[in-house]
Write a protein that holds these residues in place. Structure first.
Motif, mmCIF file in Angstrom:
data_model
loop_
_atom_site.group_PDB
_atom_site.id
_atom_site.type_symbol
_atom_site.label_atom_id
_atom_site.label_comp_id
_atom_site.label_asym_id
_atom_site.label_seq_id
_atom_site.Cartn_x
_atom_site.Cartn_y
_atom_site.Cartn_z
ATOM 1 N N TRP A 17 0.752 -1.237 0.026
ATOM 2 C CA TRP A 17 -0.135 -0.102 0.105
ATOM 3 C C TRP A 17 0.861 1.239 -0.075
ATOM 4 C CZ3 TRP A 17 -4.436 2.141 -1.216
ATOM 5 C CH2 TRP A 17 -4.755 3.132 -0.775
ATOM 6 N N PRO A 18 1.982 1.363 0.822
ATOM 7 C CA PRO A 18 2.713 2.615 0.808
ATOM 8 C C PRO A 18 3.259 3.070 -0.520
ATOM 9 C CG PRO A 18 3.041 1.608 2.712
ATOM 10 C CD PRO A 18 2.275 0.558 1.894
ATOM 11 N N ALA A 19 3.745 2.130 -1.300
ATOM 12 C CA ALA A 19 4.671 2.322 -2.363
ATOM 13 C C ALA A 19 3.278 2.705 -3.448
ATOM 14 C CB ALA A 19 5.109 0.999 -3.185
ATOM 15 N N LEU A 20 2.100 2.185 -3.440
ATOM 16 C CA LEU A 20 1.032 2.412 -4.340
ATOM 17 C C LEU A 20 0.564 3.788 -4.268
ATOM 18 C CD1 LEU A 20 -1.084 -0.822 -4.464
ATOM 19 C CD2 LEU A 20 0.485 -0.002 -6.078
ATOM 20 N N ALA A 64 3.767 10.439 -8.145
ATOM 21 C CA ALA A 64 5.008 11.147 -8.554
ATOM 22 C C ALA A 64 4.445 12.266 -9.220
ATOM 23 C CB ALA A 64 5.933 10.290 -9.287
ATOM 24 N N ASP A 65 3.482 12.491 -9.769
ATOM 25 C CA ASP A 65 2.787 13.611 -10.746
ATOM 26 C C ASP A 65 2.325 14.401 -9.929
ATOM 27 O OD1 ASP A 65 3.688 12.416 -13.438
ATOM 28 O OD2 ASP A 65 1.882 11.571 -13.605
ATOM 29 N N ASP A 66 1.695 14.081 -8.859
ATOM 30 C CA ASP A 66 0.950 15.036 -7.903
ATOM 31 C C ASP A 66 2.030 15.658 -7.247
ATOM 32 O OD1 ASP A 66 -1.267 16.112 -6.064
ATOM 33 O OD2 ASP A 66 -0.106 14.937 -4.586
ATOM 34 N N PHE A 67 3.271 14.843 -6.669
ATOM 35 C CA PHE A 67 4.323 15.684 -5.840
ATOM 36 C C PHE A 67 5.033 16.441 -6.792
ATOM 37 C CE2 PHE A 67 9.061 15.297 -5.480
ATOM 38 C CZ PHE A 67 9.372 15.722 -4.118
ATOM 39 N N SER A 116 10.066 16.252 -17.920
ATOM 40 C CA SER A 116 9.352 15.049 -17.097
ATOM 41 C C SER A 116 9.490 14.570 -15.818
ATOM 42 C CB SER A 116 9.778 13.831 -18.281
ATOM 43 O OG SER A 116 11.090 13.644 -17.947
ATOM 44 N N VAL A 117 8.851 13.710 -15.303
ATOM 45 C CA VAL A 117 8.906 13.088 -14.103
ATOM 46 C C VAL A 117 9.264 11.644 -14.136
ATOM 47 C CG1 VAL A 117 7.807 12.865 -11.763
ATOM 48 C CG2 VAL A 117 7.235 14.685 -13.507
ATOM 49 N N GLU A 118 10.443 11.084 -13.441
ATOM 50 C CA GLU A 118 10.633 9.772 -13.198
ATOM 51 C C GLU A 118 10.840 9.222 -12.173
ATOM 52 O OE1 GLU A 118 14.599 9.225 -15.462
ATOM 53 O OE2 GLU A 118 13.786 9.782 -17.375
ATOM 54 N N PRO A 119 9.838 8.310 -11.498
ATOM 55 C CA PRO A 119 9.760 7.686 -10.269
ATOM 56 C C PRO A 119 10.493 6.552 -10.126
ATOM 57 C CG PRO A 119 7.870 7.469 -11.250
ATOM 58 C CD PRO A 119 8.597 8.397 -12.092
ATOM 59 N N ASP A 120 11.177 6.242 -9.067
ATOM 60 C CA ASP A 120 11.609 4.998 -8.903
ATOM 61 C C ASP A 120 11.468 4.540 -7.269
ATOM 62 O OD1 ASP A 120 13.173 2.586 -9.062
ATOM 63 O OD2 ASP A 120 15.105 3.536 -9.416
ATOM 64 N N GLY A 121 10.657 3.806 -6.901
ATOM 65 C CA GLY A 121 10.412 3.531 -5.499
ATOM 66 C C GLY A 121 10.095 4.789 -4.689
ATOM 67 N N ASP A 122 11.040 5.280 -3.712
ATOM 68 C CA ASP A 122 10.697 6.418 -3.050
ATOM 69 C C ASP A 122 11.747 7.264 -3.518
ATOM 70 O OD1 ASP A 122 13.016 5.400 -2.096
ATOM 71 O OD2 ASP A 122 12.679 5.771 0.114
ATOM 72 N N PHE A 159 15.054 13.772 -5.963
ATOM 73 C CA PHE A 159 14.349 13.666 -4.534
ATOM 74 C C PHE A 159 14.470 12.395 -3.851
ATOM 75 C CE2 PHE A 159 12.489 17.031 -6.843
ATOM 76 C CZ PHE A 159 12.392 18.471 -5.691
ATOM 77 N N ASP A 160 15.282 12.014 -2.783
ATOM 78 C CA ASP A 160 15.347 10.888 -2.151
ATOM 79 C C ASP A 160 14.499 10.571 -0.801
ATOM 80 O OD1 ASP A 160 17.070 9.446 -4.167
ATOM 81 O OD2 ASP A 160 18.770 10.860 -3.412
ATOM 82 N N GLY A 161 13.979 9.507 -0.666
ATOM 83 C CA GLY A 161 13.238 9.253 0.480
ATOM 84 C C GLY A 161 11.875 9.941 0.428
ATOM 85 N N VAL A 162 11.123 10.203 -0.432
ATOM 86 C CA VAL A 162 9.956 10.564 -0.493
ATOM 87 C C VAL A 162 9.013 9.855 0.210
ATOM 88 C CG1 VAL A 162 8.176 11.766 -2.043
ATOM 89 C CG2 VAL A 162 10.660 11.731 -2.756
ATOM 90 N N GLU A 163 8.179 10.519 1.108
ATOM 91 C CA GLU A 163 6.938 9.907 1.868
ATOM 92 C C GLU A 163 5.678 10.654 1.724
ATOM 93 O OE1 GLU A 163 8.043 9.054 5.928
ATOM 94 O OE2 GLU A 163 9.831 8.178 5.510
ATOM 95 N N ASP A 164 4.691 9.967 1.508
ATOM 96 C CA ASP A 164 3.349 10.781 1.428
ATOM 97 C C ASP A 164 3.038 11.089 2.851
ATOM 98 O OD1 ASP A 164 0.430 11.596 1.163
ATOM 99 O OD2 ASP A 164 0.362 10.317 -0.688
ATOM 100 N N GLY A 165 2.599 12.046 3.053
ATOM 101 C CA GLY A 165 2.015 12.586 4.541
ATOM 102 C C GLY A 165 0.724 12.201 4.786
ATOM 103 N N ASN A 166 -0.051 11.583 3.811
ATOM 104 C CA ASN A 166 -1.332 11.275 3.976
ATOM 105 C C ASN A 166 -2.316 12.295 4.268
ATOM 106 O OD1 ASN A 166 -0.699 8.484 3.545
ATOM 107 N ND2 ASN A 166 -0.074 8.189 5.693
#
Length: 407
Positions: free
Chosen positions: A25-28, A32-35, A54-60, A84-91
């Motif tokens: 769930w956290p990965a889903l 990336a686009d919203d970020f 462009s935006v290129e996501p790879d895990g966090d 940006f490394d260690g990106v986390e969604d604040g919910n």
């Protein structure tokens, strides 16, 4: 056997699916686009619009490719890739980033080239929306640093700094924000000065290169709306240390929000010149909300005074000590043109003490109560001499070094 084992298998499969779903769930949830959209939104509030290819996501990890900043009437600044490394969604629509890094930044104009290497930020908070109602609703970071910074003029390096770093200390209750900045190993090549007379004078003073460092220490009281720049100092070896302090009130979240809105309005103007004028007018309006609490400027000598006296004395065929006495004698006569007896006496007395034993020369302004910036501006345009009493300006020599300590 098959009939009796089916419920157990169904239960085990359901448990496994739920477990895997919970782990995934956290990965889903990381959009990336919203970020990227929110990063561009907050980065564009300073008056320059941010964009990327462009935006290129790879895990966090999320990379904004070929980022650039564009300001009205100015050539775009190509930043390159921002990682940006260690990106986390604040919910709650916000994001936290462990570290942001940028490719080397190069800005060139009219033969001058600025290069900033290894720019990094740590502990970033990207708000869901910048409302400036609290610290949580504005872009925030815990640290900022660069590698070497250089300035070249016609391919010749005239300035460099080994590293610039800034630490931000946010109080647990969000009541204040402290900051400490250090710029280390500054180097200035004076041989590249275009004016031959100035270059020769500096050479005779013994200065072909200058080295030193830069420091800043300040704290923002969020609740009270005061910003106290306790120290902003440039130290140059074998020259001296120039330091200043400044405290203003009225620097509230509401003030910052209004300033950002004014910049956004100016940025939306399609006419670059009109945008600049609108931004300038808005900043003048913002100043009316600020008040001056106190301030000071101090120069602490590191041999430049004696060198200057010896140099000027040589030009006039006298010794450094004779030049010193001459300045002390002539200074009261020159100050008489100011027409401010109280200030003349302060300057003359402080200069006499300083010239006899070069230590420090300090100018302080500390009114009995905060003075609105528009009042200061009005006094300066109407009768500059009135500022002496309005701001309670005091001048002294060889006082303790203007240096604040971290609390």
């Amino acid at each position: 056997m098959t009939i009796h084992s089916t419920p157990k298998r169904m239960f085990a499969a359901s448990l496994l699916a739920a477990t895997l779903s919970g782990l995934a769930w956290p990965a889903l949830a990381l959009d990336a686009d919203d970020f990227a959209t929110k990063v561009a939104a907050v980065a564009s509030q300073g008056g320059a619009r941010m964009s990327f290819a462009s935006v290129e996501p790879d895990g966090d990890t999320i990379v904004l490719k070929s980022a650039r900043f564009e300001a009205p009437g100015e050539p775009p600044i190509e930043v390159g890739d921002i990682t940006f490394d260690g990106v986390e969604d604040g919910n709650d629509g916000s994001y936290h980033v462990d570290q942001m890094s940028v490719d080397d930044i190069v800005v060139a104009k009219d033969g001058v080239r600025l290069t900033v290497a290894d720019l990094e930020m740590s502990g970033l908070t990207i708000p869901a929306k910048s409302t400036y109602e609290s610290l949580d609703t504005m872009l925030f970071y815990g640290g900022f640093s660069t590698g070497k910074i250089t300035v070249q003029n016609d391919s010749k390096e005239v300035f460099s700094m080994a590293r610039l770093s800034l630490e931000v200390d946010r109080a647990d209750d969000d009541s204040s924000v402290g900051m400490q900045m250090d710029g280390s190993d500054i180097a200035i090549d004076l041989s590249q000065i275009s004016d031959p007379k100035a270059r020769q004078a500096l050479r005779e003073l013994g200065y072909t290169n200058l080295t030193g460092d830069l420091k800043l220490d300040g704290i923002w009281d969020v609740d009270a709306g005061t910003f106290d720049l306790r120290e902003y100092a440039l130290s140059l070896d074998d020259v001296g240390r120039l330091a200043m302090s400044l405290e203003v009130s009225g620097y509230t979240l509401e003030f910052i929000k209004a300033m950002q809105q004014a910049q956004a309005a100016a940025l939306a103007n399609p006419d670059p010149e009109a945008a600049k004028q609108a931004r300038g007018a808005a900043m003048m309006g913002m100043l009316q909300q600020l008040s001056f609490n106190s301030g000071s400027i101090q120069f602490e000598d590191d041999s430049v005074t004696d060198k200057a006296l010896a140099y000027v004395g040589k030009q006039q065929g006298v010794t450094a000590d004779q030049m010193r006495q001459s300045v002390k004698f002539l200074l009261p006569l020159m100050l008489g043109q100011l027409g401010i007896p109280a200030l003349q006496q302060q300057i003359s007395a402080a200069a006499s003490v300083y010239l006899d034993n070069p230590g420090s020369f300090t100018i302080t302004a500390k009114p009995a109560s905060p003075v609105a910036v528009p009042v200061i501006m009005g006094a300066g345009m109407g009768d500059p001499r009135s500022l002496i009493d309005l701001l309670n300006i005091q001048i002294s020599a060889n006082e303790p070094t203007l240096l604040c300590c971290k609390e």
